[in-house]
Design a protein around this motif. Structure first.
Motif, PDB file in Angstrom:
ATOM      1  N   SER A 138       0.809  -1.206   0.000  1.00 25.94           N
ATOM      2  CA  SER A 138       0.000   0.000   0.000  1.00 25.94           C
ATOM      3  C   SER A 138       0.852   1.269   0.000  1.00 25.94           C
ATOM      4  O   SER A 138       0.306   2.361  -0.102  1.00 25.94           O
ATOM      5  CB  SER A 138      -0.945  -0.003   1.203  1.00 25.94           C
ATOM      6  N   GLU A 139       2.163   1.132   0.111  1.00 23.48           N
ATOM      7  CA  GLU A 139       3.008   2.320   0.110  1.00 23.48           C
ATOM      8  C   GLU A 139       2.907   3.027  -1.229  1.00 23.48           C
ATOM      9  O   GLU A 139       3.102   2.432  -2.287  1.00 23.48           O
ATOM     10  CB  GLU A 139       4.472   1.959   0.379  1.00 23.48           C
ATOM     11  N   GLY A 149      -9.307   8.163   0.522  1.00 22.06           N
ATOM     12  CA  GLY A 149      -8.030   8.058  -0.169  1.00 22.06           C
ATOM     13  C   GLY A 149      -6.857   8.510   0.676  1.00 22.06           C
ATOM     14  O   GLY A 149      -7.029   9.162   1.709  1.00 22.06           O
ATOM     15  N   ASP A 150      -5.671   8.139   0.206  1.00 23.69           N
ATOM     16  CA  ASP A 150      -4.441   8.432   0.936  1.00 23.69           C
ATOM     17  C   ASP A 150      -3.741   9.691   0.482  1.00 23.69           C
ATOM     18  O   ASP A 150      -2.918  10.236   1.200  1.00 23.69           O
ATOM     19  CB  ASP A 150      -3.452   7.261   0.779  1.00 23.69           C
ATOM     20  N   VAL A 151      -4.040  10.137  -0.742  1.00 26.12           N
ATOM     21  CA  VAL A 151      -3.343  11.305  -1.279  1.00 26.12           C
ATOM     22  C   VAL A 151      -4.327  12.159  -2.074  1.00 26.12           C
ATOM     23  O   VAL A 151      -5.207  11.633  -2.763  1.00 26.12           O
ATOM     24  CB  VAL A 151      -2.130  10.904  -2.154  1.00 26.12           C
ATOM     25  N   VAL A 189      -6.785   5.641  -4.969  1.00 26.04           N
ATOM     26  CA  VAL A 189      -5.886   6.110  -3.914  1.00 26.04           C
ATOM     27  C   VAL A 189      -6.147   7.540  -3.478  1.00 26.04           C
ATOM     28  O   VAL A 189      -5.562   8.004  -2.505  1.00 26.04           O
ATOM     29  CB  VAL A 189      -4.396   5.965  -4.314  1.00 26.04           C
ATOM     30  N   GLY A 190      -7.015   8.283  -4.177  1.00 30.41           N
ATOM     31  CA  GLY A 190      -7.276   9.659  -3.770  1.00 30.41           C
ATOM     32  C   GLY A 190      -7.883  10.487  -4.876  1.00 30.41           C
ATOM     33  O   GLY A 190      -8.541   9.975  -5.779  1.00 30.41           O
ATOM     34  N   ARG A 199       2.264  16.312   2.102  1.00 27.60           N
ATOM     35  CA  ARG A 199       3.024  15.064   2.076  1.00 27.60           C
ATOM     36  C   ARG A 199       3.900  15.060   0.836  1.00 27.60           C
ATOM     37  O   ARG A 199       3.594  15.706  -0.167  1.00 27.60           O
ATOM     38  CB  ARG A 199       2.124  13.835   2.109  1.00 27.60           C
ATOM     39  N   ASP A 247      -2.203  14.639   2.573  1.00 29.48           N
ATOM     40  CA  ASP A 247      -2.752  13.383   3.092  1.00 29.48           C
ATOM     41  C   ASP A 247      -4.240  13.569   3.386  1.00 29.48           C
ATOM     42  O   ASP A 247      -4.806  14.633   3.123  1.00 29.48           O
ATOM     43  CB  ASP A 247      -1.963  12.897   4.308  1.00 29.48           C
ATOM     44  N   SER A 248      -4.874  12.550   3.940  1.00 30.08           N
ATOM     45  CA  SER A 248      -6.318  12.600   4.173  1.00 30.08           C
ATOM     46  C   SER A 248      -6.724  13.628   5.228  1.00 30.08           C
ATOM     47  O   SER A 248      -7.890  13.993   5.308  1.00 30.08           O
ATOM     48  CB  SER A 248      -6.849  11.213   4.538  1.00 30.08           C
TER      49      SER A 248
END
Length: 162
Positions: A7-8, A107-109, A83-84, A132, A126-127
């Motif tokens: 997930s990175e 999402g993460d980004v 993812v975002g 980031r 980020d969320s």
């Protein structure tokens, strides 16, 4: 495609960022809005685990003005690759508004691009809306021909299937 992916999030493909900047430029003075999908880095020929943002999905029916973009949430695809989000700020401000932060939960980004939409006119968050780091990675984008592998017969079958 691999069953289990890291997930990175390693970064965004250079061509994907270029696409989003151009789309934002074309939409100006209105906001541009899209959703981000990632591909496993190993599927892109990188010798490391993680994901790279490779796709920007534009949702049909999205409306935009110089102050905002509105997406029909029911049209947003449910994808394990999501993812975002990405959207533009025609005023060039590269920080999220309170309204932006309210949408960052999925999402993460979340990427904001701003006028004049040059290569350095973007920031990732980020969320929680905190800045980031996100690298720009020069990789060849995968061919996703299966997505467009249909003809009128397939469309008719989908529309008229009981």
């Amino acid at each position: 495609m691999r069953l289990f992916r890291s997930s990175e999030l390693l970064g965004i493909a250079a061509d994907t960022l270029a696409f989003a900047l151009e789309a934002s430029r074309d939409t100006h003075p209105n906001e541009y809005m899209g959703f981000l999908r990632a591909t496993d880095a190993r599927d892109l020929g990188l010798n490391r685990s993680g994901q790279v943002i490779t796709d920007v999905l534009v949702i049909p029916g999205t409306t935009s003005t110089p102050e905002s973009a509105t997406v029909r949430e029911h049209m947003k695809p449910n994808s394990s690759r999501a993812v975002g989000s990405i959207h533009s700020h025609p005023n060039g401000v590269l920080r999220p508004s309170d309204a932006d932060r309210a949408t960052f939960h999925a999402g993460d980004v979340h990427i904001i691009v701003g006028a004049p939409y040059e290569r350095d006119c973007w920031r990732a968050f980020d969320s929680d809306g905190d800045p980031r780091d996100l690298d720009v990675i020069d990789v060849a984008l995968p061919e996703d021909e299966a997505f467009f592998d249909f003809d009128q017969t397939d469309i008719d079958a989908e529309l008229y299937d009981e």
